[in-house]
Design an enzyme around this catalytic site. Structure first.
Site, PDB file in Angstrom:
ATOM      1  N   CYS A  85      -3.627  -8.960  -5.841  1.00  0.00           N
ATOM      2  CA  CYS A  85      -2.883  -7.796  -5.328  1.00  0.00           C
ATOM      3  C   CYS A  85      -2.677  -6.776  -6.455  1.00  0.00           C
ATOM      4  O   CYS A  85      -2.059  -7.080  -7.472  1.00  0.00           O
ATOM      5  CB  CYS A  85      -1.535  -8.261  -4.772  1.00  0.00           C
ATOM      6  SG  CYS A  85      -0.472  -6.882  -4.319  1.00  0.00           S
ATOM      7  N   CYS A  96       6.467 -12.001  -3.975  1.00  0.00           N
ATOM      8  CA  CYS A  96       5.089 -12.105  -4.450  1.00  0.00           C
ATOM      9  C   CYS A  96       4.722 -13.534  -4.869  1.00  0.00           C
ATOM     10  O   CYS A  96       3.583 -13.957  -4.691  1.00  0.00           O
ATOM     11  CB  CYS A  96       4.854 -11.141  -5.599  1.00  0.00           C
ATOM     12  SG  CYS A  96       5.087  -9.427  -5.114  1.00  0.00           S
ATOM     13  N   CYS A 145       5.855  -9.958   2.338  1.00  0.00           N
ATOM     14  CA  CYS A 145       5.676  -8.643   1.709  1.00  0.00           C
ATOM     15  C   CYS A 145       6.654  -7.663   2.359  1.00  0.00           C
ATOM     16  O   CYS A 145       6.266  -6.687   2.990  1.00  0.00           O
ATOM     17  CB  CYS A 145       4.226  -8.183   1.876  1.00  0.00           C
ATOM     18  SG  CYS A 145       3.819  -6.786   0.833  1.00  0.00           S
ATOM     19  N   GLU A 195       4.684  -7.191  22.108  1.00  0.00           N
ATOM     20  CA  GLU A 195       4.226  -6.199  21.131  1.00  0.00           C
ATOM     21  C   GLU A 195       5.013  -4.899  21.253  1.00  0.00           C
ATOM     22  O   GLU A 195       5.311  -4.256  20.256  1.00  0.00           O
ATOM     23  CB  GLU A 195       2.725  -5.915  21.305  1.00  0.00           C
ATOM     24  CG  GLU A 195       1.842  -6.963  20.674  1.00  0.00           C
ATOM     25  CD  GLU A 195       2.127  -7.140  19.188  1.00  0.00           C
ATOM     26  OE1 GLU A 195       2.121  -6.150  18.447  1.00  0.00           O
ATOM     27  OE2 GLU A 195       2.399  -8.281  18.770  1.00  0.00           O
ATOM     28  N   CYS A 238       3.261 -15.429  -2.082  1.00  0.00           N
ATOM     29  CA  CYS A 238       2.266 -14.688  -1.294  1.00  0.00           C
ATOM     30  C   CYS A 238       0.847 -15.216  -1.545  1.00  0.00           C
ATOM     31  O   CYS A 238       0.440 -15.385  -2.701  1.00  0.00           O
ATOM     32  CB  CYS A 238       2.331 -13.206  -1.658  1.00  0.00           C
ATOM     33  SG  CYS A 238       1.117 -12.227  -0.779  1.00  0.00           S
TER      34      CYS A 238
HETATM   35  S1  SF4 Z   1       1.517 -10.016  -3.888  1.00  0.00           S
HETATM   36 FE1  SF4 Z   1       1.099  -7.987  -3.012  1.00  0.00          FE
HETATM   37  S2  SF4 Z   1       0.741  -8.353  -0.856  1.00  0.00           S
HETATM   38 FE2  SF4 Z   1       1.759 -10.183  -1.678  1.00  0.00          FE
HETATM   39  S3  SF4 Z   1       3.974  -9.858  -1.393  1.00  0.00           S
HETATM   40 FE3  SF4 Z   1       3.476  -9.091  -3.427  1.00  0.00          FE
HETATM   41  S4  SF4 Z   1       3.049  -6.917  -3.095  1.00  0.00           S
HETATM   42 FE4  SF4 Z   1       2.922  -7.886  -1.095  1.00  0.00          FE
END
Ligand code: SF4
Length: 352
Positions: free
Chosen positions: A208, A199, A192, A37, A202
């Site tokens: 989002c 996105c 992200c 970490e 994601c």
């Molecule tokens: S959908 Fe939102 S959280 Fe996901 S990668 Fe795109 S900006 Fe980031």
């Protein structure tokens, strides 16, 4: 504000795509989690892996690290940057041995009290090593949450930070805390990302806010004063008649604290500066091309200046820790990445 919890979707994504083979994940040993970490603060996973392996091979447990010499620790950190992390790790190891009988503490306050461990790192270590429920808010998590909720106040404001901590707390689940913590960090690092969020891949895309607004890159919001400034320095690579180069140890605190480097001269007249500050007469060569080294808060433009001592080295550096260093016979000491690179270039020129 978007209130949909994210843990369930993140965990399902983590089960399929999470990075589970990283070397610090082979055992949930708090020492290994702690070292990883600290290395991962400001540094990407791919860079950290070989450093982590070498570090653990040399210092397999907290007692070995506590007994080590500072130079040996800094030597293994050379090139990783942000050397205060290594000094703090070393100091913290001594505290763990002295005050906790060599056992990594499990109480949040005791962990957060150790040098180099803030609220987020303490939470991450406890969550990853013991599965205790603590929120984290490192740079990756801040970015994910600021985008997911489309937080439109500047990220460096205290109120924004407090708001993000509340969201981080709210999203942290009661079960599978270690996996969730790893998942949200991985999402920020691999999906992200700062400049090109993927996105479409994601798990949070359906709810989002930043994505729905069509501008995920606009978050987190930054102010003009947060743009990266540029500083400059000149490093004097002073050689003696035997080809050795003068290195000084930097003061223990501050930039590259405790590492060895070339004398740095802000003065326009480097010859006068050398005579006055180092007690050395030098002849100066043509400067080498500039190097840029980037920190998280500024860029440093370095002009390397080769120089040669004229008339002996006997008065050099009476008041500072200094060595005449043989570039062909390197020993164990810590260097910053640009100094290491310049020493390597000096060595190559020497052998040609
Ligand atoms: S959908 Fe939102 S959280 Fe996901 S990668 Fe795109 S900006 Fe980031």
């Amino acid at each position: 504000m978007n209130e949909r919890p994210i843990a369930r979707r993140l965990l399902a994504w983590y089960d399929r795509h999470g990075r589970k083979t990283l070397p610090w994940k082979s055992r949930r040993d708090p020492y290994r989690v702690w070292v990883s970490e600290i290395m991962l603060q400001q540094t990407q996973v791919a860079t950290v892996i070989p450093y982590f392996r070498r570090f653990i091979a040399r210092f397999p447990d907290v007692r070995t690290l506590a007994r080590a010499k500072a130079d040996a620790v800094l030597h293994l950190w050379t090139g990783l940057g942000y050397y205060a992390r290594a000094r703090n790790l070393h100091r913290a190891a001594k505290i763990i041995v002295r005050e906790h009988d060599g056992v990594f503490p499990r109480v949040f306050e005791a962990v957060a009290d150790l040098p180099g461990i803030g609220r987020s790192t303490a939470g991450a270590i406890l969550a990853l090593a013991f599965g205790s429920r603590h929120p984290i808010l490192d740079g990756n998590v801040k970015r994910v949450l600021a985008r997911y909720h489309a937080i439109d106040t500047p990220i460096n404001q205290r109120a924004t930070e407090e708001r993000l901590w509340k969201l981080a707390e709210r999203h942290t689940p009661r079960t599978r805390v270690a996996d969730y913590t790893q998942a949200i960090m991985d999402l920020g690092a691999t999906v992200c990302t700062r400049s090109r969020p993927a996105c479409d891949a994601c798990p949070l895309r359906a709810s989002c806010r930043a994505r729905h607004l069509g501008a995920p890159q606009d978050y987190p919001v930054r102010t003009a004063s947060m743009r990266t400034p540029v500083k400059a320095t000149r490093m004097l690579m002073i050689r003696d008649d035997r080809g050795r180069v003068l290195l000084q140890r930097r003061p223990p605190a501050g930039l590259w604290g405790g590492l060895w480097g070339f004398p740095e001269c802000a003065d326009e007249n480097a010859r006068q500066w050398c005579r006055k500050v180092l007690g050395l007469d030098i002849r100066i060569g043509a400067p080498w091309p500039k190097l840029r080294h980037s920190f998280s808060h500024f860029h440093l433009d370095i002009t390397p200046i080769p120089a040669h001592v004229v008339g002996g080295t006997n008065h050099a550096m009476e008041n500072t820790e200094a060595v005449w260093y043989n570039v062909r016979r390197p020993d164990e000491r810590g260097f910053s990445a640009p100094v290491k690179r310049l020493l390597e270039q000096l060595r190559i020129r020497e052998s040609n």
